[in-house]
Design a protein around this motif. Structure first.
Motif, PDB file in Angstrom:
ATOM      1  N   ASP A  86      57.158  67.099  31.285  1.00 14.96           N
ATOM      2  CA  ASP A  86      57.965  66.603  32.411  1.00 14.96           C
ATOM      3  C   ASP A  86      58.934  67.664  32.908  1.00 14.96           C
ATOM      4  OD1 ASP A  86      60.276  64.620  30.393  1.00 14.96           O
ATOM      5  OD2 ASP A  86      59.808  66.745  30.406  1.00 14.96           O
ATOM      6  N   GLN A  93      57.488  53.305  41.503  1.00 12.18           N
ATOM      7  CA  GLN A  93      57.931  51.914  41.580  1.00 12.18           C
ATOM      8  C   GLN A  93      58.018  51.482  43.042  1.00 12.18           C
ATOM      9  OE1 GLN A  93      59.009  50.286  38.476  1.00 12.18           O
ATOM     10  NE2 GLN A  93      58.685  48.452  39.691  1.00 12.18           N
ATOM     11  N   GLU A  95      57.774  60.244  42.564  1.00 10.96           N
ATOM     12  CA  GLU A  95      58.058  61.414  41.736  1.00 10.96           C
ATOM     13  C   GLU A  95      57.774  62.664  42.567  1.00 10.96           C
ATOM     14  OE1 GLU A  95      56.980  63.403  37.400  1.00 10.96           O
ATOM     15  OE2 GLU A  95      55.590  61.983  38.310  1.00 10.96           O
ATOM     16  N   PRO A 132      63.606  53.006  36.910  1.00 11.01           N
ATOM     17  CA  PRO A 132      63.249  52.285  35.681  1.00 11.01           C
ATOM     18  C   PRO A 132      63.520  53.119  34.428  1.00 11.01           C
ATOM     19  CG  PRO A 132      61.520  52.060  37.331  1.00 11.01           C
ATOM     20  CD  PRO A 132      62.485  53.069  37.862  1.00 11.01           C
ATOM     21  N   ARG A 133      63.695  52.416  33.325  1.00 12.85           N
ATOM     22  CA  ARG A 133      64.089  53.063  32.075  1.00 12.85           C
ATOM     23  C   ARG A 133      63.109  54.156  31.669  1.00 12.85           C
ATOM     24  NH1 ARG A 133      64.203  48.875  29.292  1.00 12.85           N
ATOM     25  NH2 ARG A 133      66.408  48.379  29.544  1.00 12.85           N
ATOM     26  N   GLU A 134      61.814  53.936  31.857  1.00 17.87           N
ATOM     27  CA  GLU A 134      60.834  54.913  31.401  1.00 17.87           C
ATOM     28  C   GLU A 134      60.831  56.195  32.226  1.00 17.87           C
ATOM     29  OE1 GLU A 134      58.598  51.799  33.930  1.00 17.87           O
ATOM     30  OE2 GLU A 134      60.257  51.890  32.481  1.00 17.87           O
ATOM     31  N   HIS A 135      61.514  56.192  33.372  1.00 20.43           N
ATOM     32  CA  HIS A 135      61.561  57.391  34.211  1.00 20.43           C
ATOM     33  C   HIS A 135      62.970  57.963  34.338  1.00 20.43           C
ATOM     34  CE1 HIS A 135      57.454  56.510  35.260  1.00 20.43           C
ATOM     35  NE2 HIS A 135      57.775  55.358  35.840  1.00 20.43           N
ATOM     36  N   GLN A 136      63.924  57.401  33.615  1.00 17.30           N
ATOM     37  CA  GLN A 136      65.301  57.840  33.790  1.00 17.30           C
ATOM     38  C   GLN A 136      65.542  59.268  33.303  1.00 17.30           C
ATOM     39  OE1 GLN A 136      68.012  54.974  32.098  1.00 17.30           O
ATOM     40  NE2 GLN A 136      67.378  53.347  33.508  1.00 17.30           N
ATOM     41  N   SER A 137      64.666  59.776  32.460  1.00 13.41           N
ATOM     42  CA  SER A 137      64.832  61.161  32.005  1.00 13.41           C
ATOM     43  C   SER A 137      64.718  62.143  33.159  1.00 13.41           C
ATOM     44  CB  SER A 137      63.795  61.500  30.937  1.00 13.41           C
ATOM     45  OG  SER A 137      62.478  61.376  31.462  1.00 13.41           O
ATOM     46  N   ASP A 193      64.382  46.793  35.455  1.00 10.84           N
ATOM     47  CA  ASP A 193      65.226  47.017  34.294  1.00 10.84           C
ATOM     48  C   ASP A 193      66.526  46.253  34.416  1.00 10.84           C
ATOM     49  OD1 ASP A 193      64.365  50.466  33.489  1.00 10.84           O
ATOM     50  OD2 ASP A 193      63.311  48.586  33.196  1.00 10.84           O
TER      51      ASP A 193
END
Length: 839
Positions: A375, A269, A261, A305-310, A4
């Motif tokens: 999530d 990643q 995770e 990464p952006r898709e996992h920043q939540s 990212d």
């Protein structure tokens, strides 16, 4: 490989070799040390040159930091403290005879643990280096040392391949576990790691295995629960949890950093960085810093990464040691759908369908953005990992307490409170904690398992049973254990009582409530069992199951407590002054005599403050403990219309918390032997932890006044004022306790020992007044009127105390005061008080 953000550049910080780093807790700075004597202080968010400290020692192997200072441990055996702003050396904290290998700073910033090639690990108080604790059980030198997040334990990774866990509850550390097979044997200077890395919630830790996998161990059972497998092909060199526990970063000799995770133990990643030997997450930002054996520092912003920043935006998450999805354990998580069924929540998660969230709730600008619970974002936080509800479901017991979010105003009633119970922590929770023992349950998905443990195991025997009823409330005393459940499948609620001893074959009993009626709170005394229900009934049973009394409360039930023949029920009353929160009303009655002592009187709570516990003291006085940390007792409660709530202790004014030296709160357990018994919670904990914590006790300290600031120009006067304040507090406290004891004796047939205790309490109060009188006499003749007032407050049946007061005045040469005291004594002998004389 895509990122990212651009790959961060290495910042040459030190000569090749071991390079260590640490963030300050506020995340403003990152400090590095290495094989040379230079120390670098980097300001987060700035790309300029770091501040360089040149007065360090060579070969720094350990580092720790607070917001005010940082600490370095070196190969020459020294541990130095430096100022964080100027970089100046403050002082030498400790010296070891052999090289220091690692150091750790406790979260409260009070202690630093030092691991070295010596056989003993030292724990030194940072602000007072003369206070040292020793960990002596290791047969070899230590490679790593780490503190439990809340300071309850400290772990030592020894070069013999064994992890030593010490408890820090007592003044002297105690070895509680030796864990073999958790880590591998490593030389002290090996780049591979054997460090125990505690999960932020404190219920588990991670460690690197010889197989190059990462294992998670729970501290409740001290056994392996989960494994992060198949990630690395080289020896693991560093591990670090994200601050909220949702992610784990690992580095290894294979030249990769892996982002895992936590919930699923899957790889999110991979990053190619060689020779990484230390990792550290930024306390609040999406940033990971790491150092290499080349002496370089990398600060990788936008690491996740952006898709996992939540995942990083969630509150603190539970460790991955239980089956099922993780539950949020933050006490600040909102509960927008706590009163809806699990099926409704699942339907709401399907966006774009006819039963979407907007259709269910209606438009509300104040509602936060909705996140799918896949999530663990927390919109269904009221459910535990197995679809069962946590204590949050108590808020929707009964039709009158449902909370429906809409744009219109809704009052905020006090939720039901079961004294001594805690919410779910993973799949465990305490149902009851008191001075007798503890009752706790474990959710096994299809059933629960309940354990009852006693403090006095010579008198009682612990027991354990399989619980198909899934009890969610319990009470424990010297006679027996009481349970209740609130089934979610439509079955009737059940009350179950099991006595500890019986002279018959079977004495336990079970009863069911009418259909649709659930238990809000439960209480057990020596004589009766009490249940407050969702129908606002108060149901009273004898100890062997005979229904004794049923009546409806005038207010919505919240909690209850019992002692001998007395029961106290608490319910929500009318709205308070803020027009939003309800007041609480209590009723106390003697069940056996069918007498009401106090009827629907108000519980004295400030605006927005809630109860944390309700109980009777060991002498039978009602007590409450609120969320501001104040313990109150109900005075004159046996006389209708005369009761009032008196503070016995404000825990926020304890001397141990002065100056912000400790970050801790207190879980109330009991009032006994004129002391407050509690569990100390550190590091932001809100509820007692597992395994069962130790109890602490504090003397009562009525919040009369705080000590004035010291006057350096008059130290003797300041000391005298401090002493006088202590006497004033002691007088008010002894007066309250004496009043409570007099009320007790007036309502019972007092024994000889009780009458002797009453005389002792009166004498104690009079002694305090004599000490205050002496202080006033020392101050001068102009304080005589207050001195005479103090004498008038003495409880003196035979004139001895007034005579002693006259002698005190005589000793200090206060002749006028002495004459006044003797006049007072004569009036008392004649049966006159001041009002009689004026008349």
């Amino acid at each position: 490989m895509s990122f990212d953000s651009m790959r961060p550049r290495g910042r040459p910080a030190h000569t090749p070799g071991t390079t260590v780093l640490a963030y300050t807790p506020n995340g403003k700075r990152v400090i590095t040390g290495g094989s040379n004597s230079a120390i670098r202080i980097y300001t987060v968010g700035q790309d300029g040159e770091p501040q360089t400290v040149d007065e360090g020692v060579d070969a720094n192997h350990g580092i720790g930091a607070t917001n005010e200072c940082f600490i370095m441990g070196a190969e020459d055996g020294t541990v130095w403290q430096y100022d964080i702003t100027s970089g100046k050396m403050r002082n030498l904290l400790v010296r070891c005879a052999l090289p220091v290998r690692d150091i750790a700073v406790s979260r409260d910033g009070e202690w630093v643990a030092v691991a070295s090639d010596e056989l003993t690990v030292k724990i030194v108080k940072i602000e007072d280096m003369t206070q040292v604790k020793y960990l002596r059980e290791q047969p070899k030198g230590a490679k790593h040392v780490t503190f439990h997040p809340n300071g309850r334990y400290v772990s030592v990774s020894c070069t013999d391949g064994i992890v030593y866990i010490y408890s820090l509850h007592e003044e002297e550390p105690e070895l509680v576990r030796k864990l073999d097979g958790v880590i591998r044997r490593l030389e002290p200077d090996a780049e591979a790691t054997s460090r125990v890395v505690w999960h932020p919630d404190g219920t588990a830790f991670a460690s690197a295995e010889a197989t190059r996998d990462i294992s998670i161990y729970s501290i409740s059972e001290w056994k392996k629960e989960k494994t992060f497998a198949g990630g690395h092909t080289g020896d693991i060199t560093a591990l670090s949890w994200a601050p909220n526990g949702t992610l784990l970063a690992s580095a290894a000799a294979d030249g990769q950093i892996i982002l895992w995770e936590t919930k699923t133990q899957r790889i999110l990643q991979r990053y190619d960085f060689g020779n990484v030997i230390n990792l550290a997450w930024h306390p609040t930002k999406n940033s990971l810093s790491f150092t290499t054996s080349d002496g370089e520092l990398f600060i990788h912003d936008d690491f996740v990464p952006r898709e996992h920043q939540s995942l990083l935006q969630k509150p603190l998450q539970a460790a991955p040691i239980f089956p099922g999805p993780l539950t949020e354990i933050s006490n600040n998580v909102s509960k927008p759908l706590a009163d809806r069924s699990k099926e409704t929540i699942q339907r709401a998660a399907r966006k774009g369908t006819p039963d979407s969230l907007d259709d269910i709730l209606g438009e509300d600008d104040e509602m936060p953005d909705f996140v799918d619970d896949d999530d663990g974002a927390g919109y269904a936080e009221g459910l535990n990992p197995y679809g069962k509800r946590t204590n949050g479901h108590l808020e929707d017991l009964g039709p009158n307490s449902k909370r429906v979010y809409s744009g219109s105003f809704q009052p905020n009633p006090h939720p039901p409170l079961q004294p001594g119970s805690t919410p779910w922590a993973g799949n465990r929770r305490y149902l009851c904690l008191n001075l007798t023992g503890a009752v706790w349950t474990v959710d096994q998905e299809t059933h629960h398992t309940v354990t009852v443990e006693f403090y006095d195991r010579e008198l009682y025997r612990d027991f354990h049973f399989t619980d198909p009823y899934q009890y969610d409330k319990a009470c424990l005393n010297e006679n027996g254990t009481l349970f209740a459940n609130n089934p979610s499948d439509g079955s009737p609620a059940t009350i179950f009582y099991r006595p500890h001893e019986t002279w018959t074959t079977r004495a336990d009993w079970r009863t069911q409530l009418p259909e649709g009626e659930m238990v809000r709170a439960l209480a057990l005394s020596d004589s009766y069992i009490v249940a407050v229900t969702t129908k606002d009934y108060v149901r009273v049973y004898t100890l062997f199951g005979t229904p004794f009394k049923v009546y409806r409360q005038k207010s919505q039930g919240v909690s209850c407590a019992a002692w001998r023949d007395y029961i106290m029920s608490i319910g929500n009353g009318p709205l308070g002054p803020d027009g939003r929160h309800t007041t609480l009303r209590y009723t106390i009655e003697n069940v056996k005599r069918d007498e009401i002592c106090q009827n629907e009187d108000e519980v004295a709570l400030p605006e927005g403050v809630q109860l944390k516990n309700v109980f009777f003291s060991d002498t039978g006085d009602p007590c409450i403990y609120d969320t501001t940390g104040v313990l109150l007792v109900l005075q004159h409660w046996r006389t209708p219309g005369q009761a009032r709530w008196v503070p016995l202790l404000d825990t926020k004014q304890l001397a141990r918390l002065a100056g912000g030296r400790k970050e801790e709160t207190y879980w109330p357990v009991a009032v006994a032997q004129d002391k407050f018994h509690c569990i100390i919670l550190k590091g932001g904990d809100q509820h007692p932890y597992f395994p069962r914590p130790l109890l602490s006790e504090f003397e009562f300290q009525v919040p009369v006044s705080t000590a004035p600031p010291k006057d350096s120009s008059d130290p003797e006067g300041a000391d005298a004022r401090d002493e006088n304040l202590k006497f004033e507090e002691a007088f008010v406290r002894s007066n309250v306790l004496l009043s409570l004891y007099r009320d007790l004796l007036a309502s019972t047939n007092a024994t000889a020992s009780q009458r002797a205790e009453l005389a002792r309490k009166e004498l104690e109060m009079n002694k305090t007044l004599l000490q205050m009188l002496a202080n006033e006499c020392r101050e001068g003749e102009d304080r005589g009127m207050k001195a005479l007032e103090l004498v008038g407050m003495m409880s003196d049946r035979n004139g001895k105390m007034v005579e002693a007061a006259a002698k005190v005045a005589q000793r200090y040469g206060r002749g006028v005061l002495e004459d006044k005291i003797r006049d007072l004594a004569e009036r008392r002998v004649m049966g006159m008080d001041d009002d009689d004389e004026l008349a």
